[in-house]
Scaffold this active site. Structure first.
Site, PDB file in Angstrom:
ATOM      1  N   GLU A 102       0.888  -1.173   0.000  1.00  0.00           N
ATOM      2  CA  GLU A 102       0.000   0.000   0.000  1.00  0.00           C
ATOM      3  C   GLU A 102       0.919   1.213   0.000  1.00  0.00           C
ATOM      4  OE1 GLU A 102      -4.085   1.448   0.423  1.00  0.00           O
ATOM      5  OE2 GLU A 102      -3.378  -0.613   0.277  1.00  0.00           O
ATOM      6  N   CYS A 138      -1.990   9.230   2.313  1.00  0.00           N
ATOM      7  CA  CYS A 138      -1.787   8.841   0.908  1.00  0.00           C
ATOM      8  C   CYS A 138      -3.060   8.980   0.093  1.00  0.00           C
ATOM      9  CB  CYS A 138      -1.193   7.442   0.800  1.00  0.00           C
ATOM     10  SG  CYS A 138      -1.746   6.295   2.026  1.00  0.00           S
TER      11      CYS A 138
END
Length: 465
Positions: free
Chosen positions: A234, A269
């Site tokens: 991720e 993010c």
């Protein structure tokens, strides 16, 4: 400073004082931690029922919710998350544990498939000891995004948390201990990046989950790949928020995009990083954003009225100033912020840049702070082209009055997640994960729990007549 050769040390980004210090494990101690995890898996956890696993996760969730500030304050002190956000994060981590406690068994139920066998089915079995490599920006949520499904699927977990949030890591393990977890089922590994390769290559580790930068993902992915071990990555994002001229409610779009950009001081993010606006509403939308960004309050993260806390580290502040300065030099219009903070704490001012072009630094690099880059496009076709003009592909959003058009355009955005008329967020019920340099594999939802299992096909004879 995250660690010396012997210790992890966290520094409060508001007071600049040391919060917590913990000695690092030697390679021998790291090996023993892995061996203890294997023992916990072999002797206890592998053969537990889903009911037993669910009970542990529910007890962990209760422990954290009942002692909210005990678990929330380390985030506020170690990386500057405003206290209200930190409490919210602990509750969300608890939700992940509760979600898998409730739905894990159903997600992993045996699937019966027709074949030439008398009976044939697929069952999902634990693989053993997994390693979670975690970042500092959401220390509890990102840990539980890894831990909850891994524990529920019957695996043991070794957590290598970030060097800047060592107290958060200690408290997470403590929550499992207080909830009565078997000894060594969830452990904290305190090692630097240079020791990770030997840990990943250790035969005890059967799968690796990493949340971090694309550079870290490439490095960890290469090591895991050479050992033929499953890996979930991720990684970074440069998420587009596309606002089309036919959007019904520009006020709501502005509210949501501003929230997406400033949560955790922009250190996320999946924050909206590039705001792509159709020409007819471009200047109006800039005004709506400016009104909202101007009201945000920077300050002490322990103060409940603070909306934006300090940036986690001083060098990150300098990096962002560099990104903004270079973009302004290249022709971006500075609407708000951009000036260096005078005084206590590692703050970065809320900054808005308009007239951003695709080649500018704030457009093509990930900005990990409260910087909004606004890009003008002539139509939806150009909006999609600009949205996809990045090496990242994590999340994105589209704002339009025509929901069917929004759904159609979602399929043209090259990201792992798209929201139509809403915020991009992670949710235990839904899978998240990126494409391109934003990662591979999925976390959360029914897909996330199947990342670290043996998907075993069983064929039972005799052959059917």
């Amino acid at each position: 400073m995250g660690y010396s050769k012997t210790h992890f040390k966290s520094i409060n980004p508001y007071t600049e004082e040391t919060v917590y210090e913990i000695p690092m494990h030697t390679l021998q101690e790291a090996r023993e931690i892995l061996e203890n995890a294997q023992e916990a898996f072999d002797n206890t956890w592998e053969d537990t029922s889903y009911e037993q696993r669910a009970k542990l996760l529910n007890d962990v969730a209760k422990e954290m919710k009942d002692n909210l500030d005990y678990y929330a304050l380390p985030m506020t002190e170690e990386m500057g998350k405003p206290i209200n956000e930190a409490r919210g994060e602990v509750n969300k981590a608890a939700w992940a544990a509760e979600h898998y406690a409730s739905f894990g068994e159903d997600y992993l139920k045996t699937e019966y498939l027709e074949s030439d066998a008398s009976e044939s089915y697929v069952q999902y079995l634990p693989i053993g000891v997994t390693l979670g490599i975690l970042p500092w920006n959401a220390p509890f949520w990102l840990a539980f995004r890894y831990l909850a499904p891994a524990v529920m699927s019957g695996n043991a977990c070794v957590m290598k948390h970030d060097s800047h949030t060592p107290l958060c890591a200690v408290r997470i393990v403590e929550a499992f201990q207080k909830a009565g977890a078997p000894k060594n089922l969830v452990q904290n590994l305190v090692v630097g990046h240079e020791s990770l390769e030997s840990v990943i290559r250790n035969p005890i580790i059967k799968g690796v989950s990493l949340t971090g930068s694309s550079k870290a993902g490439a490095s960890v992915g290469a090591i895991a790949g050479s050992e033929i071990k499953p890996v979930v990555l991720e990684l970074g994002g440069s998420d587009p928020a596309i606002v089309l001229a036919d959007a019904d409610d520009l006020e709501k779009a502005a509210d949501t995009i501003v929230l997406s950009r400033y949560i955790n001081a922009g250190q996320s993010c999946i924050a909206a990083k590039r705001i792509i606006v159709e020409e007819p509403i471009y200047e109006k939308f800039i005004e709506l954003l400016k009104e909202r960004f101007e009201k945000l309050k920077l300050g002490d993260p322990k103060d409940e009225t603070t909306t934006i806390g300090p940036i986690a580290r001083k060098e990150l502040v300098e990096e962002m100033h560099n990104q903004v300065d270079r973009s302004v030099q290249a022709g971006a219009r500075l609407i708000l912020g951009g000036k260096r903070h005078e005084g206590q704490g590692f703050f970065f001012p809320v900054t808005m840049l308009a007239d951003v072009e695709p080649g500018m630094v704030v457009s093509c690099q990930e900005t990990f702070g409260p910087i909004a880059a606004i890009i003008k496009v002539k139509d939806e076709k150009e909006a999609i082209k600009v949205a996809n003009d990045t090496e990242y592909g994590l999340g994105g959003s589209i704002w339009t009055g025509d929901v069917e058009k929004g759904k159609k355009l979602a399929g043209k955005i090259i990201t792992g997640q798209v929201s139509v008329n809403g915020i991009v967020k992670s949710d235990p019920r839904l899978p998240s994960g990126g494409v391109k340099k934003s990662g591979l594999g999925k976390e959360l939802g029914p897909q996330g729990i199947k990342m670290f299992v043996n998907t075993q096909q069983v064929w039972v004879g005799p052959v059917k007549n």
